[in-house]
Design a protein around this motif. Structure first.
Motif, mmCIF file in Angstrom:
data_model
loop_
_atom_site.group_PDB
_atom_site.id
_atom_site.type_symbol
_atom_site.label_atom_id
_atom_site.label_comp_id
_atom_site.label_asym_id
_atom_site.label_seq_id
_atom_site.Cartn_x
_atom_site.Cartn_y
_atom_site.Cartn_z
ATOM 1 N N GLU A 53 0.827 -1.211 0.000
ATOM 2 C CA GLU A 53 0.000 0.000 0.000
ATOM 3 C C GLU A 53 0.861 1.262 0.000
ATOM 4 O O GLU A 53 0.504 2.258 -0.617
ATOM 5 C CB GLU A 53 -0.929 0.008 1.215
ATOM 6 C CG GLU A 53 -2.035 -1.020 1.150
ATOM 7 C CD GLU A 53 -1.569 -2.429 1.522
ATOM 8 O OE1 GLU A 53 -0.615 -2.560 2.317
ATOM 9 O OE2 GLU A 53 -2.145 -3.390 0.984
ATOM 10 N N GLU A 54 1.982 1.208 0.694
ATOM 11 C CA GLU A 54 2.896 2.353 0.694
ATOM 12 C C GLU A 54 3.436 2.621 -0.706
ATOM 13 O O GLU A 54 3.568 3.763 -1.119
ATOM 14 C CB GLU A 54 4.062 2.108 1.659
ATOM 15 C CG GLU A 54 3.663 1.972 3.091
ATOM 16 C CD GLU A 54 3.265 3.284 3.733
ATOM 17 O OE1 GLU A 54 3.607 4.358 3.199
ATOM 18 O OE2 GLU A 54 2.615 3.225 4.785
ATOM 19 N N LEU A 55 3.745 1.563 -1.434
ATOM 20 C CA LEU A 55 4.267 1.701 -2.788
ATOM 21 C C LEU A 55 3.227 2.322 -3.713
ATOM 22 O O LEU A 55 3.551 3.177 -4.538
ATOM 23 C CB LEU A 55 4.703 0.341 -3.330
ATOM 24 C CG LEU A 55 5.288 0.308 -4.734
ATOM 25 C CD1 LEU A 55 6.524 1.187 -4.814
ATOM 26 C CD2 LEU A 55 5.621 -1.111 -5.135
ATOM 27 N N GLU A 56 1.978 1.932 -3.550
ATOM 28 C CA GLU A 56 0.919 2.470 -4.408
ATOM 29 C C GLU A 56 0.736 3.973 -4.215
ATOM 30 O O GLU A 56 0.304 4.659 -5.119
ATOM 31 C CB GLU A 56 -0.386 1.731 -4.143
ATOM 32 C CG GLU A 56 -0.356 0.290 -4.621
ATOM 33 C CD GLU A 56 -1.602 -0.492 -4.251
ATOM 34 O OE1 GLU A 56 -2.509 0.077 -3.622
ATOM 35 O OE2 GLU A 56 -1.651 -1.689 -4.594
ATOM 36 N N ASN A 57 1.053 4.492 -3.037
ATOM 37 C CA ASN A 57 0.865 5.915 -2.748
ATOM 38 C C ASN A 57 2.163 6.711 -2.798
ATOM 39 O O ASN A 57 2.173 7.890 -2.466
ATOM 40 C CB ASN A 57 0.216 6.072 -1.365
ATOM 41 C CG ASN A 57 -1.165 5.479 -1.330
ATOM 42 O OD1 ASN A 57 -1.950 5.638 -2.257
ATOM 43 N ND2 ASN A 57 -1.479 4.751 -0.270
ATOM 44 N N ALA A 58 3.254 6.090 -3.200
ATOM 45 C CA ALA A 58 4.555 6.769 -3.201
ATOM 46 C C ALA A 58 4.675 7.735 -4.380
ATOM 47 O O ALA A 58 4.181 7.477 -5.474
ATOM 48 C CB ALA A 58 5.681 5.744 -3.272
ATOM 49 N N ASP A 59 5.348 8.850 -4.137
ATOM 50 C CA ASP A 59 5.659 9.802 -5.204
ATOM 51 C C ASP A 59 6.918 9.407 -5.950
ATOM 52 O O ASP A 59 7.107 9.768 -7.108
ATOM 53 C CB ASP A 59 5.860 11.202 -4.627
ATOM 54 C CG ASP A 59 4.581 11.783 -4.055
ATOM 55 O OD1 ASP A 59 3.501 11.514 -4.600
ATOM 56 O OD2 ASP A 59 4.671 12.496 -3.044
ATOM 57 N N LEU A 60 7.795 8.662 -5.275
ATOM 58 C CA LEU A 60 9.091 8.306 -5.841
ATOM 59 C C LEU A 60 9.553 6.988 -5.242
ATOM 60 O O LEU A 60 9.356 6.747 -4.048
ATOM 61 C CB LEU A 60 10.121 9.400 -5.497
ATOM 62 C CG LEU A 60 11.581 9.155 -5.827
ATOM 63 C CD1 LEU A 60 11.800 9.238 -7.338
ATOM 64 C CD2 LEU A 60 12.457 10.169 -5.123
ATOM 65 N N LEU A 61 10.144 6.140 -6.056
ATOM 66 C CA LEU A 61 10.751 4.903 -5.576
ATOM 67 C C LEU A 61 12.196 4.868 -6.049
ATOM 68 O O LEU A 61 12.467 4.992 -7.245
ATOM 69 C CB LEU A 61 10.011 3.669 -6.112
ATOM 70 C CG LEU A 61 10.703 2.328 -5.876
ATOM 71 C CD1 LEU A 61 10.778 2.017 -4.383
ATOM 72 C CD2 LEU A 61 9.990 1.218 -6.613
ATOM 73 N N VAL A 62 13.117 4.728 -5.103
ATOM 74 C CA VAL A 62 14.530 4.589 -5.431
ATOM 75 C C VAL A 62 14.916 3.164 -5.051
ATOM 76 O O VAL A 62 14.779 2.772 -3.891
ATOM 77 C CB VAL A 62 15.404 5.602 -4.657
ATOM 78 C CG1 VAL A 62 16.873 5.390 -4.966
ATOM 79 C CG2 VAL A 62 14.972 7.024 -4.976
ATOM 80 N N ASN A 63 15.383 2.397 -6.025
ATOM 81 C CA ASN A 63 15.752 1.008 -5.790
ATOM 82 C C ASN A 63 17.251 0.926 -5.528
ATOM 83 O O ASN A 63 18.064 1.112 -6.421
ATOM 84 C CB ASN A 63 15.371 0.143 -6.986
ATOM 85 C CG ASN A 63 15.649 -1.312 -6.745
ATOM 86 O OD1 ASN A 63 16.039 -1.718 -5.663
ATOM 87 N ND2 ASN A 63 15.439 -2.118 -7.763
ATOM 88 N N LEU A 64 17.594 0.632 -4.280
ATOM 89 C CA LEU A 64 18.996 0.504 -3.889
ATOM 90 C C LEU A 64 19.347 -0.942 -3.588
ATOM 91 O O LEU A 64 20.377 -1.221 -2.978
ATOM 92 C CB LEU A 64 19.280 1.383 -2.666
ATOM 93 C CG LEU A 64 19.076 2.873 -2.878
ATOM 94 C CD1 LEU A 64 19.155 3.614 -1.556
ATOM 95 C CD2 LEU A 64 20.079 3.411 -3.868
ATOM 96 N N CYS A 65 18.492 -1.848 -3.992
ATOM 97 C CA CYS A 65 18.733 -3.284 -3.754
ATOM 98 C C CYS A 65 19.827 -3.771 -4.692
ATOM 99 O O CYS A 65 19.924 -3.327 -5.829
ATOM 100 C CB CYS A 65 17.473 -4.093 -4.009
ATOM 101 S SG CYS A 65 16.126 -3.666 -2.942
ATOM 102 N N GLY A 66 20.601 -4.703 -4.214
ATOM 103 C CA GLY A 66 21.608 -5.281 -5.080
ATOM 104 C C GLY A 66 22.951 -5.397 -4.397
ATOM 105 O O GLY A 66 23.074 -5.310 -3.188
ATOM 106 N N LYS A 67 23.955 -5.523 -5.193
ATOM 107 C CA LYS A 67 25.309 -5.738 -4.696
ATOM 108 C C LYS A 67 25.853 -4.473 -4.040
ATOM 109 O O LYS A 67 25.642 -3.366 -4.514
ATOM 110 C CB LYS A 67 26.212 -6.143 -5.851
ATOM 111 C CG LYS A 67 27.589 -6.575 -5.411
ATOM 112 C CD LYS A 67 28.170 -7.541 -6.392
ATOM 113 C CE LYS A 67 29.523 -8.010 -6.011
ATOM 114 N NZ LYS A 67 29.542 -8.971 -4.948
ATOM 115 N N ASN A 68 26.589 -4.651 -2.975
ATOM 116 C CA ASN A 68 27.225 -3.559 -2.276
ATOM 117 C C ASN A 68 28.223 -2.871 -3.210
ATOM 118 O O ASN A 68 28.989 -3.536 -3.900
ATOM 119 C CB ASN A 68 27.948 -4.121 -1.042
ATOM 120 C CG ASN A 68 28.471 -3.032 -0.144
ATOM 121 O OD1 ASN A 68 28.824 -1.948 -0.576
ATOM 122 N ND2 ASN A 68 28.534 -3.349 1.132
#
Length: 72
Positions: A53-68
């Motif tokens: 639900e938070e994602l549906e109402n977000a203005d911006l999504l920054v994806n920092l998932c992955g390798k260090n």
């Protein structure tokens, strides 16, 4: 919203957006203490949960998932 935002870059971005007056939601694997404008929701990236639900109402999504980035 910062997916995978519990690392160095996530903390920097969280503080930047908090200072700008934004409410920040961090999606992370571990629980973390909330501040007045930053809160963390636990997720595993595979199963839907309360973060959906938070994602549906977000203005911006920054994806920092992955390798260090601090590795060779």
């Amino acid at each position: 919203m910062l997916a995978g935002g519990q690392g160095y870059l996530g903390r920097v971005l969280s503080r930047f957006y908090e200072a700008a007056g934004a409410d920040v939601v961090v999606l992370g694997r571990k629980p973390a203490a909330a501040t007045s404008r930053i809160r963390t929701l636990q997720w595993d990236g595979k199963m839907p949960g309360n973060w959906k639900e938070e994602l549906e109402n977000a203005d911006l999504l920054v994806n920092l998932c992955g390798k260090n980035v601090n590795c060779r």
